[in-house]
Design a protein around this motif. Structure first.
Motif, mmCIF file in Angstrom:
data_model
loop_
_atom_site.group_PDB
_atom_site.id
_atom_site.type_symbol
_atom_site.label_atom_id
_atom_site.label_comp_id
_atom_site.label_asym_id
_atom_site.label_seq_id
_atom_site.Cartn_x
_atom_site.Cartn_y
_atom_site.Cartn_z
ATOM 1 N N ASN A 240 -0.026 -1.194 -0.085
ATOM 2 C CA ASN A 240 -0.117 0.544 0.013
ATOM 3 C C ASN A 240 1.310 0.994 0.733
ATOM 4 O O ASN A 240 0.659 2.035 -0.933
ATOM 5 N N ARG A 241 2.470 0.974 0.971
ATOM 6 C CA ARG A 241 2.829 2.760 1.462
ATOM 7 C C ARG A 241 3.154 3.141 -0.774
ATOM 8 O O ARG A 241 3.580 4.189 -0.239
ATOM 9 N N ALA A 242 4.611 1.965 -0.795
ATOM 10 C CA ALA A 242 4.881 1.533 -2.185
ATOM 11 C C ALA A 242 4.723 2.010 -3.240
ATOM 12 O O ALA A 242 4.914 2.484 -4.401
ATOM 13 N N THR A 246 1.680 -4.608 -7.937
ATOM 14 C CA THR A 246 2.178 -6.359 -7.174
ATOM 15 C C THR A 246 1.467 -7.216 -7.886
ATOM 16 O O THR A 246 0.268 -7.390 -7.834
ATOM 17 N N PHE A 247 2.323 -8.214 -7.311
ATOM 18 C CA PHE A 247 1.963 -9.604 -7.822
ATOM 19 C C PHE A 247 1.746 -10.645 -6.975
ATOM 20 O O PHE A 247 2.873 -10.560 -5.867
ATOM 21 N N SER A 248 1.085 -11.439 -6.780
ATOM 22 C CA SER A 248 1.122 -13.128 -5.380
ATOM 23 C C SER A 248 1.664 -13.693 -7.015
ATOM 24 O O SER A 248 0.944 -13.635 -7.770
ATOM 25 N N THR A 249 2.030 -15.021 -6.252
ATOM 26 C CA THR A 249 2.232 -16.237 -6.841
ATOM 27 C C THR A 249 1.344 -17.150 -6.717
ATOM 28 O O THR A 249 -0.295 -17.024 -5.228
ATOM 29 N N MET A 250 1.002 -18.744 -7.055
ATOM 30 C CA MET A 250 0.039 -19.798 -6.308
ATOM 31 C C MET A 250 0.071 -19.560 -4.850
ATOM 32 O O MET A 250 -0.644 -20.113 -4.610
ATOM 33 N N ALA A 255 -1.798 -13.807 0.188
ATOM 34 C CA ALA A 255 -0.733 -12.972 0.875
ATOM 35 C C ALA A 255 -0.806 -11.707 1.094
ATOM 36 O O ALA A 255 -0.239 -11.023 2.703
ATOM 37 N N ILE A 256 -1.261 -11.302 0.295
ATOM 38 C CA ILE A 256 -1.736 -9.554 0.621
ATOM 39 C C ILE A 256 -3.063 -9.933 0.295
ATOM 40 O O ILE A 256 -3.567 -10.634 -0.199
ATOM 41 N N ASP A 257 -3.868 -8.302 0.929
ATOM 42 C CA ASP A 257 -5.739 -8.220 0.529
ATOM 43 C C ASP A 257 -5.349 -7.806 -0.742
ATOM 44 O O ASP A 257 -4.986 -7.110 -1.472
ATOM 45 N N GLU A 258 -5.735 -8.514 -1.520
ATOM 46 C CA GLU A 258 -6.224 -8.730 -2.994
ATOM 47 C C GLU A 258 -7.202 -7.777 -3.582
ATOM 48 O O GLU A 258 -7.157 -7.439 -5.180
ATOM 49 N N THR A 259 -7.789 -6.926 -2.965
ATOM 50 C CA THR A 259 -8.950 -5.961 -2.972
ATOM 51 C C THR A 259 -8.021 -4.113 -2.609
ATOM 52 O O THR A 259 -8.275 -3.477 -3.154
ATOM 53 N N VAL A 260 -5.995 -4.175 -3.031
ATOM 54 C CA VAL A 260 -5.839 -3.198 -3.040
ATOM 55 C C VAL A 260 -5.527 -2.633 -3.949
ATOM 56 O O VAL A 260 -5.038 -3.582 -5.051
ATOM 57 N N SER A 261 -4.966 -1.363 -4.330
ATOM 58 C CA SER A 261 -5.335 -0.699 -5.861
ATOM 59 C C SER A 261 -4.475 -0.884 -6.771
ATOM 60 O O SER A 261 -4.812 -1.351 -7.881
ATOM 61 N N TYR A 263 -2.440 -4.472 -6.846
ATOM 62 C CA TYR A 263 -3.048 -5.688 -6.731
ATOM 63 C C TYR A 263 -3.173 -5.699 -8.264
ATOM 64 O O TYR A 263 -4.187 -5.328 -9.054
ATOM 65 N N ARG A 264 -1.835 -6.605 -9.518
ATOM 66 C CA ARG A 264 -2.870 -6.997 -10.508
ATOM 67 C C ARG A 264 -2.545 -8.074 -10.599
ATOM 68 O O ARG A 264 -3.265 -9.054 -12.255
ATOM 69 N N GLY A 265 -2.965 -9.366 -10.047
ATOM 70 C CA GLY A 265 -3.036 -10.937 -10.210
ATOM 71 C C GLY A 265 -1.362 -11.509 -9.777
ATOM 72 O O GLY A 265 -0.433 -10.968 -8.362
ATOM 73 N N ILE A 266 -2.148 -12.793 -10.645
ATOM 74 C CA ILE A 266 -0.757 -14.228 -10.449
ATOM 75 C C ILE A 266 -0.061 -14.124 -10.940
ATOM 76 O O ILE A 266 -0.172 -13.610 -12.303
ATOM 77 N N TYR A 267 0.974 -14.332 -10.933
ATOM 78 C CA TYR A 267 2.371 -14.578 -11.595
ATOM 79 C C TYR A 267 3.074 -15.905 -11.680
ATOM 80 O O TYR A 267 3.414 -16.214 -10.392
ATOM 81 N N THR A 268 3.331 -16.643 -12.607
ATOM 82 C CA THR A 268 3.299 -18.202 -12.572
ATOM 83 C C THR A 268 4.060 -18.372 -13.991
ATOM 84 O O THR A 268 4.281 -18.931 -14.625
#
Length: 568
Positions: A240-242, A246-250, A255-261, A263-268
């Motif tokens: 949020n601060r940065a 932002t992406f997460s893995t499977m 690991a973070i709230d996926e509703t933050v503005s 957040y862009r999705g899963i990267y695999t």
């Protein structure tokens, strides 16, 4: 003999006291003649529930699922035959960084010392062989004696918690009721994380800030170790601060709230949704938080960042480019870095987030494209979603996350059948949260016995049995027409009935006399939606839906990964 400052306590009671102090209220396992006096203590303790699993493997899976929700879990097995049945589950906990305490009831100390020819042994007088096996898949192991019992119990529990790996405690039968002296005011175990070296951490923060200031397209990937170390809130604050994309893995899903503005999705890697892949691989700075670079988690090692500067924050150290900062763990570094970021939040120009393909309306079949787009409409906020290795695990990856959801899967170890036992553990861990279990027909046949535990213990999950008539993931990798990838078809929708859900003798146990909800086989989309409306009208019941799907239909991500797997 006691003094004013000590109490006499049995070793068995001491172990249970320590388990309760770390938040464990359910102990999983199976009775065996070397552990039953300890089970007496568990059953007689008003603060503990005995999980009473169908077999030791399922008990280990349940302890793992419980630990992923509560922080730690515990399982009790018998020597030899019991612990070897559980060892696959314990190895999975080690692989996936889940702290489970495995307590093994062993033969009497005198019998072990004399090398007696006892049942449950190899018949060669070697009583250490199973301890050695257990030691190989745990971070700490102890063979208790009267002299070392309390210190060793504490050591194993602390090591398991600190390292996020299982611990092994061998408890001889004759020591379960043997007494030891413990302080009247027994200090709690100190789980405080070790402090990072101050000067090294200061240098690391400066170097990270410098790299950020030079970057034009910084991005963040949040991964599974964030969840294992309970740093979801700290990671969300940092993201949020940065303000960076932002992406997460499977393994890092939620690991973070996926509703933050941002957040862009899963990267695999190569398995990623195409638009997401294009967006993230433009990065000139990659900040990885809690990275676990296993094959399935990286799209068979197809990450596309060969020429990108990388910063990796992990539990025991930090890497910036080629420089390593040993001992600078993310538990302390992450909040420091968040506080040190520039006052003006990074303003990335973000296009609308790329989402999975919408529902294809050309068919009325329940396809994966339909299921994973539709099912989030019916999942309650703050739920626990347990998915099996295979179609379910990859379908969940890009599924829209309900607010506050916890996702449980076994992406690294990948033992099929894991999800059923893990869902039992998760349901025990927090009865206030609804559990949704997605399991394939093949995996279900391995561990189906735990359905009996759901019913007996008054647990109320929603179970989705995905019936595509065979081991689809294996078929996609190799041998789609081979008979070894098929098995006997079951009448799955009658599972709750077979396991005694309607028997009056079971209803009289007082857990929940009207526990059973919907039992249905659904083959069309309308049947599925009608069923889910009924499910949501009865949140306090257990529901079982056999969802019939096309034999070779799979989530996009799984099909791509299996194609990559051919070249492993």
């Amino acid at each position: 003999m006691t003094s004013d400052n000590t109490n006499s306590l049995s070793i068995g009671a001491y172990i249970l006291l320590r388990l309760k102090q770390i938040g464990i209220d359910t102990v999983f396992g199976v009775p065996g003649d070397f552990n039953m006096p300890l089970l007496d203590l568990i059953e007689d303790d008003a603060e503990l529930t005995w999980g009473n699993n169908a077999n030791e493997l399922n008990a280990a899976y349940a302890a793992d699922g419980y630990a992923r929700v509560r922080g730690m879990g515990a399982v009790v097995t018998a020597f030899g035959v019991g612990e070897l049945s559980a060892i696959n589950g314990i190895a999975g906990s080690y692989s996936e960084m889940v702290p489970v305490i495995h307590i093994v009831g062993t033969p009497r100390t005198a019998s072990q010392k004399s090398g007696a020819l006892l049942h449950h042994t190899l018949g060669n007088g070697d009583f250490d062989v199973f301890f050695k096996m257990g030691s190989m898949v745990t971070v700490a192991a102890a063979n208790l004696t009267l002299a070392n019992a309390t210190a060793e119990v504490d050591r194993v529990i602390l090591a398991a918690y600190t390292n996020k790996r299982p611990g092994y405690i061998a408890l001889p039968f004759d020591l379960i009721h043997a007494t030891v002296q413990v302080p009247v005011e027994l200090p709690l175990l100190d789980f405080a994380a070790s402090k990072n070296p101050v000067q090294v951490q200061e240098v690391a923060v400066k170097q990270i800030l410098s790299a950020i200031s030079e970057a034009k397209h910084p991005v963040i990937i949040v991964d599974g170790a964030v969840i294992r170390h309970g740093l979801q809130s700290a990671a969300t604050d940092f993201v949020n601060r940065a303000g960076f994309p932002t992406f997460s893995t499977m393994m890092g899903k939620n690991a973070i709230d996926e509703t933050v503005s941002n957040y862009r999705g899963i990267y695999t890697g190569a398995v990623t949704l195409e638009g997401v892949k294009e967006e993230i691989e433009m990065a000139d700075l990659l900040i990885e938080v809690g990275c676990i670079k296993s094959d399935f988690n990286t799209g068979n090692f197809s990450y596309g960042f060969q020429n990108t500067k990388k910063i990796c924050l992990n539990s025991h150290g930090t890497t910036i480019g080629h420089a390593e900062y040993a001992g600078v763990g993310m538990h302390e570094l992450l909040p420091c870095l968040t506080a040190a970021l520039p006052g003006l939040k990074h303003q990335a120009e973000l296009s609308p987030r790329v989402m999975p393909a919408p529902i294809d309306t050309s068919s009325n079949q329940i396809t994966h494209n339909y299921l994973w787009n539709k099912v989030p409409e019916y999942i309650a906020p703050n739920s626990i979603v347990v998915s099996e290795t295979g179609t379910a695990e990859f379908g969940v990856a890009n599924m829209q996350s309900p607010k506050g959801a916890t996702f449980i899967g076994q992406i690294l170890w990948g033992s099929i059948g894991y999800s059923v036992g893990a869902a039992v553990g998760a349901a025990f861990a927090d009865r206030s949260r609804k559990v949704y279990l997605f399991v394939g027909d093949g995996s279900f046949q391995l561990t189906v016995q735990e359905i009996s535990v759901f019913i007996r213990q008054g647990l109320t999950p929603v179970i989705f049995l995905l019936n595509n008539d065979g081991y689809l993931m294996e078929k996609l990798i190799h041998g789609p027409e081979r008979s070894y990838n098929n098995f006997q078809m079951w009448d799955y929708s009658k599972t709750l009935e077979y396991f005694g859900g309607h028997l009056e003798t079971n209803k009289s146990n007082g857990k929940n006399p009207s526990l059973i909800g919907l039992e249905a086989k659904v083959e069309t989309r309308q049947e599925f939606e009608n069923a889910m409306e009924l499910v949501n009208q009865q949140p306090d019941k257990i529901h079982f839906l056999e969802v019939v799907m096309p034999e070779f239909d799979s989530p996009r991500e799984l099909s791509l990964l299996c194609a990559l797997s051919e070249n492993r």
